[in-house]
Design an enzyme around this catalytic site. Structure first.
Site, short mmCIF file in Angstrom:
data_model
loop_
_atom_site.label_atom_id
_atom_site.label_comp_id
_atom_site.label_asym_id
_atom_site.label_seq_id
_atom_site.Cartn_x
_atom_site.Cartn_y
_atom_site.Cartn_z
N HIS A 378 0.79 -1.24 0.00
CA HIS A 378 0.00 0.00 0.00
C HIS A 378 0.81 1.28 0.00
CE1 HIS A 378 -4.23 -1.24 0.46
NE2 HIS A 378 -3.73 -2.33 1.01
N LYS A 569 -8.52 14.41 3.63
CA LYS A 569 -7.69 13.20 3.69
C LYS A 569 -6.79 13.35 4.91
CE LYS A 569 -6.32 14.19 -0.47
NZ LYS A 569 -6.03 13.13 -1.43
N ARG A 570 -6.06 12.29 5.27
CA ARG A 570 -5.13 12.42 6.38
C ARG A 570 -4.14 13.55 6.11
NH1 ARG A 570 -5.27 8.48 10.72
NH2 ARG A 570 -3.37 9.53 11.38
N LYS A 575 1.02 14.59 1.06
CA LYS A 575 -0.27 14.94 0.44
C LYS A 575 -0.35 16.44 0.13
CE LYS A 575 -2.63 11.06 2.70
NZ LYS A 575 -3.26 10.28 1.61
N THR A 677 -8.29 6.81 -2.94
CA THR A 677 -9.65 6.38 -3.30
C THR A 677 -10.64 7.53 -3.15
OG1 THR A 677 -9.83 5.48 -1.06
CG2 THR A 677 -9.43 3.91 -2.85
N LYS A 681 -14.11 8.81 -5.36
CA LYS A 681 -15.41 9.18 -4.78
C LYS A 681 -15.86 10.54 -5.31
CE LYS A 681 -14.05 6.43 -0.88
NZ LYS A 681 -13.24 6.40 0.35
#
Length: 859
Positions: A378, A569-570, A575, A677, A681
């Site tokens: 992952h 998101k986290r 990110k 993911t 969405k």
């Protein structure tokens, strides 16, 4: 002009949510009142909303149980190959509405609750999220369970029943504060304890080599108590099981040995054993080598493998005796998927059972083991890879360490035979890292012990093969595969966006819910004036609803006509929420510089949790909230720009914000986000994406056409080239005036006047050790954001692009992902067999199943 339909009225219209039916409604009302009575509420006037929620949950559960029993009975009779999905995380969210939808009861329940004078949405809001996950990895496991049940696979999710899930996040004075998530305090109507399947788990002790074989003795025992949660497929009467283990101390815990009479202390010490399932570790993409975490990993693995072997042996199919004794057929009956390396101890544990308990020879045991396991990787971030200290494993699991050493020896002998004298290769490929403290590389253990290894998006799987595990891929290229992640359209469209789901059903029919590839049929409506208006209207209604929610919950007023620009998101450096923040500051400065200039109004929404020990992530949250405070209170800015930090982002909040989003931010440095993911969405729910060529964004651009996404920034090759040249942040700072202005403001305390050097660590990181190169993509990002604003001004063209995105999102269903796992890795076939519902008598049901099966074979 007719008034807009309420959500409840919209939900009533949708036949994909089941038929209303007078009998259905009457039966549900009866069940509801019966369960309300069971809660000892004799008088409706004193019942609380929570009483009503539990009454509804138990009523819906009644409709599950018969299907659940019949499904499990069917598996026992037919004995198909079983799939076991092992994960330390299952981020399930809420269960009530998902269950109603998958059973086709949503509309009937809506109507029944309405007739009882209650608001079903209010009751749905009472349910606690089951937050047994951190982010993407745990939510993926939950989507996979939904798809496996919908595809009729005999599948089981196995994990830990954490007493405390992911912490609740409060924002106080702009800082993240964590609170314990006591999600079970009111009870959980969706689980069933199964004490009859309780199992012993061993820790510590020592290994004894005897004439008869190896024995692991003088261990400490903890009991694993299973709790089962039903997992309904969509409208197919299949109900699978998620089994989560809870730790219990045996009754003689600390009382049998050295009993010096401190009975009270011995009973209090039971907590030490039961702490194993107390709390979820709140790290995302980060390895923390704590003893309790290793205990959790072994606990779930040891309990699960005992359960799998018990079920394998007890199978009655094709066998005159009551139990199987030979294990030759084990890999033909059992597939185990390891969700990252967290359950990697399953490999030495299965070997231990085969060698020490079942007395199989090594070669046979190893052959069966490798044919049973498959491993999903992952992440490529080095700090996320699990590397357990040998010393710790030796103390906690001494027999497993011996087995790992033996696996490694045989593995290295094989490599040495293929590459004589290549000592460096042996060092790189060893399961044991020798530099500094000796550690076990769990990813290497998984690769060696599995027959298939997959990444979770094309680009990620390529990086896995060509960089991270290059040596292994050279030796066994056939072992490495790609399985691009997906999301379940039941939760992520039908449940969260009924308006859009119905609109799509009107245009292309209802089959798309189980076959999302049918969304391509929407392409022919991309220029249909009426459809464009309807899609736009649904989005606007979702935005108004979310704006009302924000006003009610957070007392913030936002303009629903503004562009909703969302990054949820986290919180993690890779990110790049920081890059988003720099763009916010840039927009603010532009408004201040020329307040009269036309500006496309934006509401920037950023949400997500930071791991409690991740200092930089917590500073990023503080910066965002500080910038928001300045922007939101500046009268010159007014309604043009608002910044919201969304507190306590979780599954149930995602279901609200995603359908309301216009612009989805997917801006990780190329080569760092394995898949993502959330990106899928947003795409399915009618948002446009601004993103880098990273993770599944690459395949989204491939499906929709790159011209229908806002793609910017460095590609993987550019990042590698920049690394080769050396990334110098200062050069971008000096060359780009708007970047310089933003950074100077952060540095000088413009956003933290009471503490001017509050953000010094953050500034220092950006200039001197930013692994994720925020400044290198800043210019391209801002330019791309200008293009976004430009298109947003043309509502019709924007919506056309939205439609083209929705029409291209079919690939990203987890149903497609699971079909690929089933065929390429697990060796099972999805089945559209519909198990007869529980109200059909057993003999009739058997006949229906026999006919259905023979028809399919005939076809």
């Amino acid at each position: 002009m007719s008034r807009p339909l309420t959500d409840q009225e919209k939900r009533k219209q949708i036949s994909i949510r089941g038929i209303v039916g007078v009998e259905n409604v009457a039966e549900l009302k009866k069940g509801f009142n019966r369960h309300l009575h069971f809660t000892l509420v004799k008088d409706r006037n004193v019942a609380t909303h929570r009483d009503y929620y539990f009454a509804l949950a138990h009523t819906v559960r009644d409709h599950l149980v018969g299907r659940w029993i019949r499904t499990q009975q069917y598996y026992y009779e037919k004995d198909p190959k079983r799939v076991y999905y092992l994960s330390l995380e299952f981020y399930m969210g809420r269960t009530l509405q998902n269950t109603m939808i998958n059973l086709g009861l949503q509309n009937a329940c809506d109507e029944a609750i309405y007739q009882l004078g209650l608001d079903i949405e209010e009751l749905e809001e009472i349910e606690e999220d089951a937050g047994l996950g951190n982010g993407g990895l745990g939510r993926l496991a939950a989507c996979f369970l939904d798809s496996m049940a919908t595809l009729g696979l005999a599948a089981y999710g196995y994990g830990i029943r954490y007493e405390y899930g992911i912490f609740n996040q409060k924002i106080r004075d702009g800082w993240q504060v964590e609170e314990a998530d006591d999600w079970l305090r009111h009870g959980n109507p969706w689980e069933k304890a199964r004490p009859e399947y309780m199992l012993p788990i061993h820790f510590y002790g020592r290994v004894e080599h005897t004439q008869t074989g190896v024995r692991w003795i003088d261990t400490q025992v903890v009991l694993a108590l299973p709790y089962d949660t039903p997992i309904p497929g969509y409208m197919n009467n299949t109900v699978n099981t998620m089994r989560l283990w809870s730790a219990r101390a045996p009754n003689d815990f600390n009382l049998r040995d050295f009993n010096v009479g401190d009975y009270i202390q011995a009973v209090l010490d039971r907590n030490l054993a039961e702490n194993i399932s107390r709390v979820l570790y709140p790290n995302d993409n980060f390895f923390e080598g704590k003893e309790l975490r290793l205990k959790q990993e072994y606990f779930v693995v040891a309990a699960t493998l005992q359960d799998i072997i018990r079920r394998f042996k007890a199978s009655k199919f094709g066998s005159t005796e009551s139990v199987r004794t030979a294990f030759d057929s084990f890999p033909d009956q059992v597939a185990i998927q390891l969700n990252d390396t967290h359950p990697a101890m399953a490999i030495p544990e299965l070997m231990r059972v085969f060698l020490d308990i079942e007395r199989l020879p090594w070669d046979k045991a190893w052959d069966i083991t490798t044919r049973t396991f498959a491993y999903t990787n992952h992440t490529v971030l080095p700090e996320a890879l699990e590397r357990w200290p040998v010393e710790l494993v030796e103390k906690l699991l001494p027999r497993h360490l011996q087995i790992i050493y033996e696996i490694n020896q045989r593995h290295l002998d094989r490599i040495a035979a293929m590459f004589p004298k290549d000592v460096d290769r042996l060092r790189r490929m060893s399961l044991i890292e020798e530099e500094g403290m000796k550690r076990i590389n769990m990813a290497h253990l998984c690769i060696v012990g599995s027959h298939a290894v997959n990444g979770v998006a094309k680009i990620h799987s390529e990086i896995v093969k060509s960089q991270v595990f290059k040596d292994f891929a050279e030796v066994e290229p056939e072992k490495f595969q790609n399985k691009t992640n997906g999301i379940t359209p039941r939760r992520w469209l039908l449940l969260c966006n009924p308006g859009l789901a119905e609109l799509i059903a009107e245009k292309i029919g209802e089959e798309y819910v189980k076959d999302l590839s049918q969304l391509t049929k929407l392409h022919r409506f991309a220029n249909d004036e009426l459809f464009i208006r309807e899609v736009s209207k649904v989005k606007q209604e979702n935005k108004v609803k979310f704006a009302q929610y924000l006003e009610k919950e957070y007392k913030v007023k936002i303009n629903p006509a503004s562009m909703f620009d969302v990054q949820v998101k986290r919180i993690h450096e890779y990110k790049r929420q920081l890059m988003n923040c720099l763009h916010i500051i840039t927009m603010y400065n532009r408004i201040k510089r020329d307040p009269m200039k036309l500006f496309v109004p934006r509401t920037v929404i950023i949400g997500g949790k930071a791991a409690p020990g991740y200092h930089m992530a917590k500073m990023i949250i503080k910066l965002i909230t500080s910038v928001g405070h300045v922007v939101n209170n500046d009268p010159v800015v007014g309604n043009k720009l608002k910044v919201i930090f969304l507190e306590n982002y979780r599954v149930s909040l995602a279901e609200k914000v995603i359908p309301a989003t216009d612009l989805s931010e997917q801006i990780s440095t190329a080569g760092t986000e394995a898949s993502g993911t959330g990106n899928m969405k947003f795409m399915l729910n009618g948002a446009l994406t601004i993103g880098t060529m990273d993770g599944a964004n690459v395949e989204m651009a491939e499906e929709a056409g790159e011209e229908n996404l806002f793609i910017f920034g460095m590609r993987v090759e550019d990042v590698a080239e920049l690394d080769r040249r050396g990334y110098k942040a200062q050069e971008y700072y000096e060359r780009l005036p708007e970047l310089k202005q933003a950074m100077d403001q952060i540095k000088s305390g413009f956003f933290s006047p009471k503490e001017p050097d509050l953000f010094k660590d953050l500034v220092n990181m950006l200039f001197h050790h930013d692994r994720f190169k925020v400044f290198a993509d800043y210019e391209a990002y801002v330019r791309c954001q200008d293009n976004v604003s430009q298109l947003y001004m043309n509502a019709k063209e924007w919506t056309k692009m939205v439609i083209r995105n929705i029409a291209a999102s079919g690939k990203f269903s987890s149903d497609r992902t699971i079909k690929e796992y089933a065929r390429d890795i697990w060796g099972v076939e999805p089945s559209d067999l519909k198990i007869p519902p529980p109200n059909v008598p057993r003999d009739v049901a058997d006949e229906m199943l026999a006919n259905d099966t023979s028809e399919k074979m005939h076809v």
